[in-house]
Motif scaffolding. Sequence first.
Motif, short mmCIF file in Angstrom:
data_model
loop_
_atom_site.label_atom_id
_atom_site.label_comp_id
_atom_site.label_asym_id
_atom_site.label_seq_id
_atom_site.Cartn_x
_atom_site.Cartn_y
_atom_site.Cartn_z
N GLU A 133 11.09 10.26 3.01
CA GLU A 133 12.50 10.08 2.53
C GLU A 133 12.38 10.77 1.26
OE1 GLU A 133 13.59 6.15 3.07
OE2 GLU A 133 13.46 6.09 5.52
N ILE A 134 11.38 11.44 0.65
CA ILE A 134 11.28 12.08 -0.63
C ILE A 134 10.28 13.52 -0.61
CG2 ILE A 134 9.39 10.70 -1.61
CD1 ILE A 134 10.76 10.80 -4.37
N ASP A 135 10.92 14.54 -1.29
CA ASP A 135 9.97 15.44 -1.49
C ASP A 135 8.82 15.25 -2.72
OD1 ASP A 135 11.36 16.73 0.66
OD2 ASP A 135 12.51 18.00 -0.78
N GLY A 136 7.60 15.60 -2.54
CA GLY A 136 6.71 15.39 -3.54
C GLY A 136 5.27 15.64 -3.06
N GLU A 137 4.25 14.89 -3.68
CA GLU A 137 2.75 14.90 -3.54
C GLU A 137 2.50 13.67 -3.58
OE1 GLU A 137 -1.15 16.25 -6.25
OE2 GLU A 137 0.74 17.26 -6.67
N ILE A 138 1.52 13.43 -2.44
CA ILE A 138 1.10 12.18 -2.20
C ILE A 138 -0.18 12.07 -3.50
CG2 ILE A 138 -0.62 10.60 -0.99
CD1 ILE A 138 2.01 11.02 0.57
N VAL A 139 0.00 10.83 -4.31
CA VAL A 139 -0.95 10.55 -5.53
C VAL A 139 -2.04 9.57 -4.93
CG1 VAL A 139 -1.14 9.45 -7.64
CG2 VAL A 139 0.93 11.05 -7.07
N GLU A 140 -1.52 8.50 -4.09
CA GLU A 140 -2.39 7.65 -3.76
C GLU A 140 -1.84 6.90 -2.26
OE1 GLU A 140 -4.23 3.53 -5.38
OE2 GLU A 140 -3.02 4.34 -6.55
N VAL A 141 -2.99 6.67 -1.40
CA VAL A 141 -2.74 5.93 -0.24
C VAL A 141 -3.08 4.56 -0.39
CG1 VAL A 141 -3.34 5.65 2.29
CG2 VAL A 141 -3.29 8.03 1.21
N LEU A 142 -2.11 3.70 -0.22
CA LEU A 142 -2.47 2.33 -0.59
C LEU A 142 -2.89 1.29 0.50
CD1 LEU A 142 0.74 1.94 -2.86
CD2 LEU A 142 -1.65 2.25 -3.58
N ALA A 143 -2.43 1.89 1.73
CA ALA A 143 -3.04 0.91 3.11
C ALA A 143 -4.20 1.52 3.64
CB ALA A 143 -1.79 0.75 3.85
N LYS A 144 -4.90 0.69 4.39
CA LYS A 144 -6.10 1.35 5.06
C LYS A 144 -5.75 1.12 6.58
CE LYS A 144 -9.70 -0.29 1.76
NZ LYS A 144 -9.30 0.63 0.96
N ASN A 145 -6.32 2.04 7.41
CA ASN A 145 -5.99 2.36 8.76
C ASN A 145 -6.37 1.19 9.53
OD1 ASN A 145 -5.09 4.12 10.70
ND2 ASN A 145 -7.21 4.35 11.48
N GLY A 146 -5.35 0.70 10.25
CA GLY A 146 -5.45 -0.57 11.09
C GLY A 146 -5.41 -1.84 10.33
N GLN A 147 -4.65 -1.81 9.04
CA GLN A 147 -4.49 -2.89 8.34
C GLN A 147 -3.06 -3.45 8.53
OE1 GLN A 147 -4.10 -1.87 3.80
NE2 GLN A 147 -2.93 -3.93 3.34
N LEU A 148 -2.82 -4.98 8.49
CA LEU A 148 -1.62 -5.43 8.83
C LEU A 148 -0.88 -5.17 7.44
CD1 LEU A 148 -2.67 -8.96 10.47
CD2 LEU A 148 -1.70 -6.80 11.65
N VAL A 149 0.61 -4.81 7.87
CA VAL A 149 1.47 -4.58 6.49
C VAL A 149 2.40 -5.45 6.69
CG1 VAL A 149 0.42 -2.16 5.90
CG2 VAL A 149 2.62 -2.56 7.58
N GLU A 150 3.13 -5.80 5.26
CA GLU A 150 4.26 -6.85 5.40
C GLU A 150 5.51 -5.74 5.14
OE1 GLU A 150 4.39 -9.96 5.64
OE2 GLU A 150 2.23 -9.88 6.30
N TYR A 151 6.47 -6.43 5.30
CA TYR A 151 8.09 -5.67 5.17
C TYR A 151 8.10 -5.46 3.55
CZ TYR A 151 12.89 -5.11 4.24
OH TYR A 151 14.08 -4.51 3.72
N GLY A 152 8.39 -3.95 3.05
CA GLY A 152 8.50 -3.77 1.79
C GLY A 152 7.29 -3.65 1.11
N GLN A 153 6.00 -3.74 1.71
CA GLN A 153 4.71 -3.42 1.03
C GLN A 153 4.48 -1.73 1.10
OE1 GLN A 153 1.42 -4.94 3.12
NE2 GLN A 153 0.15 -3.72 2.21
N PRO A 154 4.40 -1.58 -0.33
CA PRO A 154 3.94 -0.21 -0.79
C PRO A 154 2.90 0.31 0.18
CG PRO A 154 4.11 -1.45 -2.69
CD PRO A 154 4.03 -2.42 -1.54
#
Length: 160
Positions: A133-154
């Motif tokens: 939903e935005i053009d740009g460059e990925i600076v950081e991946v904050l979640a790990k593969n297989g991790q449970l994430v919450e609504y609104g979590q970056p």
Amino acid sequence: MKIHEIRELIKLIDQTTINEFEFENNGAIVKIKKGGQTTVVTQAAAPVVQHEVMPVVSAPVATLEKPAEAVAQEVVKEDTSNLHKITSPMVGTFYASPSPDSKEYVAVGDRIKSDSIVCIVEAMKLFNEIEAEIDGEIVEVLAKNGQLVEYGQPLFLVKS
């Protein structure tokens, strides 16, 4: 594991149709078999190995420019206020790639477009592709593969 916890396990297993149960926790193993006999077997955890601690040599306080407490509290953090956060639109499991054998959708340093798929969030057996939903460059991946994430979590930080 405490004896009252083992007794509770026995009661719970007795109320079910399970015939055999095995539980391991911190090196202790509990096995319960139904059918006229209940057997509880435990093994002690491995012994803790202690190492000798060497004393720390420090400089005299007079040579420090700041008190030690101030230095310890000083943490350098990168300014992320100008970065866009791609957040999870739902509660679910974060997947960085379409399948375990596939390459990740994005990595740090990748250029993305607003319609680029950056990950999948699985909720109730539905795999939802998440767009940047935005053009740009990925600076950081904050979640790990297989991790449970919450609504609104970056999930990602993007420099636009």
